[in-house]
Write an enzyme that holds these catalytic residues in place. Sequence first.
Site, PDB file in Angstrom:
ATOM      1  N   ASP A   1       0.801  -1.249  -0.098  1.00 28.27           N
ATOM      2  CA  ASP A   1      -0.365  -0.140  -0.275  1.00 28.27           C
ATOM      3  C   ASP A   1       1.008   1.266   0.042  1.00 28.27           C
ATOM      4  O   ASP A   1       1.279   1.866   1.056  1.00 28.27           O
ATOM      5  CB  ASP A   1      -1.050  -0.090   1.278  1.00 28.27           C
ATOM      6  CG  ASP A   1      -1.819   1.077   1.483  1.00 28.27           C
ATOM      7  OD1 ASP A   1      -2.071   1.880   0.329  1.00 28.27           O
ATOM      8  OD2 ASP A   1      -2.364   1.291   2.478  1.00 28.27           O
ATOM      9  N   SER A   2       1.465   1.412  -1.122  1.00 28.68           N
ATOM     10  CA  SER A   2       2.420   2.614  -1.261  1.00 28.68           C
ATOM     11  C   SER A   2       1.969   4.100  -1.771  1.00 28.68           C
ATOM     12  O   SER A   2       0.747   4.008  -2.379  1.00 28.68           O
ATOM     13  CB  SER A   2       3.393   2.134  -2.063  1.00 28.68           C
ATOM     14  OG  SER A   2       3.079   2.000  -3.458  1.00 28.68           O
TER      15      SER A   2
END
Length: 294
Positions: A161-162
């Site tokens: 989850d960047s």
Amino acid sequence: MNSMKSGWFSELSDLWPGVALSLEVEEVLHSERSQFQEILIVNTKSHGRALMLDGAIQCTERDEFSYHEMISYLPLCSHSKPKNILIVGGGDGGTAREVAKHPDVERIILVDIDDRVIELSKQYLPRLSLGLINPKVTVVVGDGFEFLRNHHGEFDVIITDSSDPVGPAEHLFKQPYYELLKAALKPDGIIASQAGTIWESMQQVQNTLGHCKAVFPVATYAVTAVPTYPTGQIGFVLGSLDNQINFAEPKRMFNNEELDQMEIRYYNDKIHRAAFVLPRFVEKNLQSAQKTNS
């Protein structure tokens, strides 16, 4: 860079030149430069509280559930028994919140490099940061790249989850990262990673899918709608070590009563299948994402 003018925040980025989303700001709640990035948290007139990193909108209270549910449940429901989960990034807690709802999940490790995002989310974003204090979740402050190097064959699902491929997240969009993901998975493991939008970042999508295909026997791209992201849409690459997997057909399905109990607002098995149905021009463009990194 970001722009605050006359009470409005406008997201301006070289990643999507000529395009900007603006939100009317009622109050700036917090602004600082951490060791890694610019952090801005505001209260908006129409979308509740919002978190921005390096001038890019990461989430708003009004529409964050679409992103966090889809990046979580597309891989989780494609796995037959997702018990041990790793989240790389996601320091706001939204993905951890959703992953923890899945009844099969027993253990979640969240690794984020910026402790300030974690602490400020706990302070200002209580709806999201529920995930950071869930008893299933262990929070580790550190570099996801280094963490993966020291954990092999351990996880059923790894979710990246960047933020966008600039600054501290840039190396999470390159092939060596996907090789580390593969090594950290159990034999039937699955990965899911934020992969950009086909409307403004087609080359990024092609490159990211290409890196995933070079490492995993099965890799694909799926989309969801998030109004406050560039073009209102964001996509994910998914990869699996199981060469028989069909990502478009979920292995675990929840009925409406279960979804209500889990407080799921966007995801269901129909949305799961639809996420993999892509327009013709996207299919044609992604055919050039070869199994070798060009």
